[in-house]
Every structure is written in structure tokens, then in C-alpha cells.
Enzyme design. Structure first.
Site, PDB file in Angstrom:
ATOM      1  N   HIS A  63       0.859  -1.178   0.000  1.00  0.00           N
ATOM      2  CA  HIS A  63       0.000   0.000   0.000  1.00  0.00           C
ATOM      3  C   HIS A  63       0.897   1.229   0.000  1.00  0.00           C
ATOM      4  O   HIS A  63       2.030   1.194   0.508  1.00  0.00           O
ATOM      5  CB  HIS A  63      -0.884   0.021   1.240  1.00  0.00           C
ATOM      6  CG  HIS A  63      -1.903  -1.060   1.274  1.00  0.00           C
ATOM      7  ND1 HIS A  63      -2.985  -1.032   2.124  1.00  0.00           N
ATOM      8  CD2 HIS A  63      -2.023  -2.217   0.573  1.00  0.00           C
ATOM      9  CE1 HIS A  63      -3.718  -2.105   1.942  1.00  0.00           C
ATOM     10  NE2 HIS A  63      -3.154  -2.850   1.004  1.00  0.00           N
ATOM     11  N   GLU A  65       0.829   3.989   1.751  1.00  0.00           N
ATOM     12  CA  GLU A  65       1.228   4.442   3.089  1.00  0.00           C
ATOM     13  C   GLU A  65       2.270   3.524   3.707  1.00  0.00           C
ATOM     14  O   GLU A  65       3.253   3.988   4.290  1.00  0.00           O
ATOM     15  CB  GLU A  65       0.001   4.515   4.022  1.00  0.00           C
ATOM     16  CG  GLU A  65      -1.097   5.423   3.559  1.00  0.00           C
ATOM     17  CD  GLU A  65      -2.161   4.724   2.730  1.00  0.00           C
ATOM     18  OE1 GLU A  65      -3.280   5.243   2.658  1.00  0.00           O
ATOM     19  OE2 GLU A  65      -1.889   3.649   2.148  1.00  0.00           O
ATOM     20  N   CYS A  93      -5.948   2.149   5.696  1.00  0.00           N
ATOM     21  CA  CYS A  93      -6.546   0.904   6.174  1.00  0.00           C
ATOM     22  C   CYS A  93      -5.955   0.553   7.541  1.00  0.00           C
ATOM     23  O   CYS A  93      -5.008   1.197   8.003  1.00  0.00           O
ATOM     24  CB  CYS A  93      -6.269  -0.209   5.160  1.00  0.00           C
ATOM     25  SG  CYS A  93      -4.562  -0.796   5.195  1.00  0.00           S
ATOM     26  N   CYS A  96      -2.086  -0.072   7.457  1.00  0.00           N
ATOM     27  CA  CYS A  96      -1.302   1.155   7.300  1.00  0.00           C
ATOM     28  C   CYS A  96      -1.422   2.052   8.529  1.00  0.00           C
ATOM     29  O   CYS A  96      -0.437   2.671   8.949  1.00  0.00           O
ATOM     30  CB  CYS A  96      -1.742   1.903   6.041  1.00  0.00           C
ATOM     31  SG  CYS A  96      -1.355   0.988   4.529  1.00  0.00           S
TER      32      CYS A  96
END
Length: 179
Positions: A63, A65, A93, A96
Site C-alpha cells: 500500500h 502508506e 486501512c 497502514c
């Protein structure tokens, strides 16, 4: 001499950096990935940028992040991380959010809330980062949504295209669906 109010200056800076996060989300799509982008700012300077690379890296943890936080924790001091702000095109999420917490980053500024992402993608896995921090008894600064509609348009454009993946679970490289 006229000096703008500090809150107005912060708001304008937040908008500028969130716009960049949205642009990074478009770069993710352009490289065959999903529409998520992030940047890290320390003392007003951008020190790192990332977009989602789960599809091209065949790694469900890539991801924007998490990739950014992973790099930042290797390259920045703890003091720099404590002065940083993470800007992202979509509310982080749980994975993260946890990484942001463990890295010591005190502030998250996001564009599109997870609730809207869920409505667009069809995925029911919605855990807003504020709620995660509250459940953990953690006090962090979470700002957003900012430029929600602009970010949501990128998400809608992605999930409304022909052969779009269904939901977020398909973000996993172990899914049979490609972006």
C-alpha cells in the site's frame, strides 16, 4: 502587513499536499496498480512519496502508506518522524494505520474516507483510522476528509472501468483478478 491566520495557512498547506497525494494515486493507476497515493512532509518539506504497487510487486502489503512508512523509518530519525505529517489520497486501512502509529508519525491527513471507498469498491471492510486509534486508546491527529470528491472521482473512474476488480480483497496478489 497582513498575515493569514495559522489555521488558514495549515488548511491551504493540507489542500496542496492532499492534491499531490491524489496525483500520486493517478500515477499508481498509470503504472498498473490501484488508485492510492501518499506523501510524507517534515517541517513543511516533502521527504517521500509513494503510490500503491500491490499489483506490480505482487505483494498485498505494498500500500502507498505502508511503503512510504517503511522507507521513512529506515531513512529518517525518530525526531523527524515525530514532526512529520502523512498525507494520503484515501483514509488509511488498519494495516497502514498501525504502521503509521508504530513509526511515531503523529498526524494523518486524508482525502477520501474509507466509508466512501467501500461504497465505490463494494468492499465491506471499513475501519476508519480514527476508530482504530480510539479503540487502542491512542491520541493522534487525524484530519479529513479534504478534497473528498476529487479523490472519490479517481476511485470511481478506476472501479467503473471495464474489467475493474471487485472490492478491495482483489488487491491481494493472490487474487485471480488484475487491476
Amino acid at each position: 502587513m497582513f498575515l493569514p491566520e495559522p489555521d488558514l495557512v495549515n488548511e491551504l498547506l493540507h489542500v496542496k499536499h492532499v492534491e499531490r497525494a491524489i496525483e500520486l494515486s493517478k500515477m499508481g493507476v498509470a503504472t498498473g496498480n490501484y488508485p492510492f497515493g501518499s506523501l510524507l512532509v517534515v517541517d513543511g518539506l516533502t521527504v517521500g512519496e509513494a503510490w500503491n504497487t500491490t499489483a506490480t510487486d505482487h505483494d498485498a502489503t505494498k500500500h502507498a502508506e505502508l511503503s512510504l512508512v517503511s522507507r521513512a523509518t529506515r531513512e529518517l530519525s525518530a525526531e523527524q518522524l515525530q514532526r512529520s505529517i502523512l498525507y494520503t489520497s484515501c483514509e488509511p486501512c488498519p494495516m497502514c494505520t498501525g504502521a503509521i502509529y508504530w513509526a511515531g508519525i503523529p498526524t494523518i491527513v486524508y482525502a477520501c474516507p474509507t466509508r466512501v471507498l467501500s461504497e465505490i469498491s463494494g468492499d465491506p471492510f471499513v475501519l476508519p483510522c480514527r476508530e482504530i486509534y480510539q479503540q487502542g486508546g491512542v491520541t493522534k491527529s487525524v484530519v479529513g476528509p479534504i478534497l473528498e470528491e476529487k479523490a472519490a472521482k479517481v476511485l470511481r473512474d478506476f472501479w467503473n472501468k471495464p474489467n475493474a476488480p471487485t472490492g478491495l480483497r482483489s488487491l491481494s496478489p493472490f487474487s485471480s483478478e488484475d487491476p
